[in-house]
Design an enzyme around this catalytic site. Sequence first.
Site, PDB file in Angstrom:
ATOM      1  N   GLY A 271      -9.261  -3.842  -2.414  1.00  0.00           N
ATOM      2  CA  GLY A 271     -10.072  -4.997  -2.049  1.00  0.00           C
ATOM      3  C   GLY A 271     -11.527  -4.813  -2.433  1.00  0.00           C
ATOM      4  O   GLY A 271     -12.164  -5.725  -2.990  1.00  0.00           O
TER       5      GLY A 271
ATOM      6  N   ASP B 108       0.801  -1.220   0.000  1.00  0.00           N
ATOM      7  CA  ASP B 108       0.000   0.000   0.000  1.00  0.00           C
ATOM      8  C   ASP B 108       0.838   1.277   0.000  1.00  0.00           C
ATOM      9  O   ASP B 108       0.663   2.162  -0.852  1.00  0.00           O
ATOM     10  CB  ASP B 108      -0.914  -0.034   1.237  1.00  0.00           C
ATOM     11  CG  ASP B 108      -1.824   1.167   1.366  1.00  0.00           C
ATOM     12  OD1 ASP B 108      -1.324   2.295   1.455  1.00  0.00           O
ATOM     13  OD2 ASP B 108      -3.057   0.980   1.426  1.00  0.00           O
TER      14      ASP B 108
ATOM     15  N   VAL C 150      -5.294   2.321   0.339  1.00  0.00           N
ATOM     16  CA  VAL C 150      -5.152   1.733  -0.999  1.00  0.00           C
ATOM     17  C   VAL C 150      -5.473   0.237  -0.946  1.00  0.00           C
ATOM     18  O   VAL C 150      -6.146  -0.301  -1.836  1.00  0.00           O
ATOM     19  CB  VAL C 150      -3.746   1.983  -1.572  1.00  0.00           C
ATOM     20  CG1 VAL C 150      -3.556   1.233  -2.893  1.00  0.00           C
ATOM     21  CG2 VAL C 150      -3.515   3.473  -1.782  1.00  0.00           C
ATOM     22  N   ASP C 151      -5.013  -0.439   0.091  1.00  0.00           N
ATOM     23  CA  ASP C 151      -5.375  -1.853   0.274  1.00  0.00           C
ATOM     24  C   ASP C 151      -6.895  -2.011   0.319  1.00  0.00           C
ATOM     25  O   ASP C 151      -7.464  -2.882  -0.347  1.00  0.00           O
ATOM     26  CB  ASP C 151      -4.801  -2.380   1.592  1.00  0.00           C
ATOM     27  CG  ASP C 151      -3.392  -2.926   1.441  1.00  0.00           C
ATOM     28  OD1 ASP C 151      -2.888  -3.011   0.304  1.00  0.00           O
ATOM     29  OD2 ASP C 151      -2.781  -3.276   2.466  1.00  0.00           O
ATOM     30  N   PHE C 152      -7.530  -1.188   1.116  1.00  0.00           N
ATOM     31  CA  PHE C 152      -8.970  -1.350   1.323  1.00  0.00           C
ATOM     32  C   PHE C 152      -9.761  -0.982   0.075  1.00  0.00           C
ATOM     33  O   PHE C 152     -10.721  -1.674  -0.292  1.00  0.00           O
ATOM     34  CB  PHE C 152      -9.421  -0.520   2.527  1.00  0.00           C
ATOM     35  CG  PHE C 152      -8.624  -0.784   3.781  1.00  0.00           C
ATOM     36  CD1 PHE C 152      -8.086  -2.045   4.026  1.00  0.00           C
ATOM     37  CD2 PHE C 152      -8.393   0.222   4.698  1.00  0.00           C
ATOM     38  CE1 PHE C 152      -7.343  -2.304   5.164  1.00  0.00           C
ATOM     39  CE2 PHE C 152      -7.651  -0.026   5.845  1.00  0.00           C
ATOM     40  CZ  PHE C 152      -7.125  -1.279   6.079  1.00  0.00           C
TER      41      PHE C 152
END
Length: 396
Positions: free
Chosen positions: A176, A143, A171-173
Amino acid sequence: MTQLPLDGVRIIAVEQYGAGPYGSMYLADLGAEVIKIENPAIGGDVSRQTGPFFIGENDSYFYQTFNVNKKSLTLNLKSAEGRKVFEELVKTADAVTNNLRGDQPQKLGITYEQLKQVNPKIVCGHLSAYGRDNDRASWPGYDYLMQAEAGLMSLTGEPDQAPTRFGVSMVDFMTGAVASLGLIAGILGAHRTGQGRDVDVSLFDVALHQLSYPATWYLNEQHVVQRVARSAHPATVPCQLYKTQDSFVFLMAMTDKFWDVLVDILDDDVLKEPRFAHVASRRENRDVLTAEIDRVLSAHSTAHWLEILKGRIPCAPVYDVPQALNNQYIRDIGMVHSVPHPHNQDMEILANPIKLDGQRLTGKAAVAMGTDTQSILEELGYSEQEISRLSQNKVV
């Protein structure tokens, strides 16, 4: 809630840590049967051992954050017998999703081209750092790296300080969530046409896409958005932090209409001057206006101003994490969710933000590694003796 929209959808998740599990958890919350594949040789998802707070054996609060409502199947996909079990499972599934490095799905045999003979309707979702079709496919990535290279850090923080990352892995979330949207679109298409496909999403692409209107401004007008003091909006004023007597308040009088209401509430002669009357003139006089609003708001506490402004002007207090989570409002709206765990019957997590028919989605704690291995293998037709042999051979 008796019927969830994804009831009957089966998704195999070859995932670990944050971005992939965060996205597939949305699908599990919405009723999909998400079967998480965990390699028994390495203790399963690495986030089971992500501290500093653990809950029972091979489990952590970090892991619980991203894996409620899922099943766990221990399986070594790199073994011949494990591959056979996997393909039997694929025959029964709607999708296979992973968040591996971009070059790994092909090596592991989990692309659509490699699985369509097993199940022509299977949708293969791939969440990677940089994608699978370019010279960075084999690069590891996280991220924070995406925030840096995509320009997001350059827009975050005070103008006289170093570029700053977001406080959490947004950014990860976001990736996803986008990956799960793509996967569901693929499943819907496969149900209609009978043909699956690959669906690819990368951390970098999603991070770059979050540049949104600053990107459009630059691409078309070469305008470079700069950081502005007090977390201010680059174009709209007032929209930033302002000082009160005891802390800060974030005000967003984004339109002339809201500005007129704010001026009426604050009832200050300087703020009523023509130089502040319109969006453009307020932007030109931003620094002066900041000082004048500070002057007026500093006469009273944040609590005083929130009581006067609430519901009339978009505004909010600036809370730290304890204040945010002790805010009675989040419990009133049901955003704190009680999920009993064998080692903590009072475990709480944040609820899924999606409501169905006005109701919050419910959930069960993430299970111990391999909890569902026996039942899934039995469903696939494996006998007790065969399951025992697979276990002895460290396949499951």
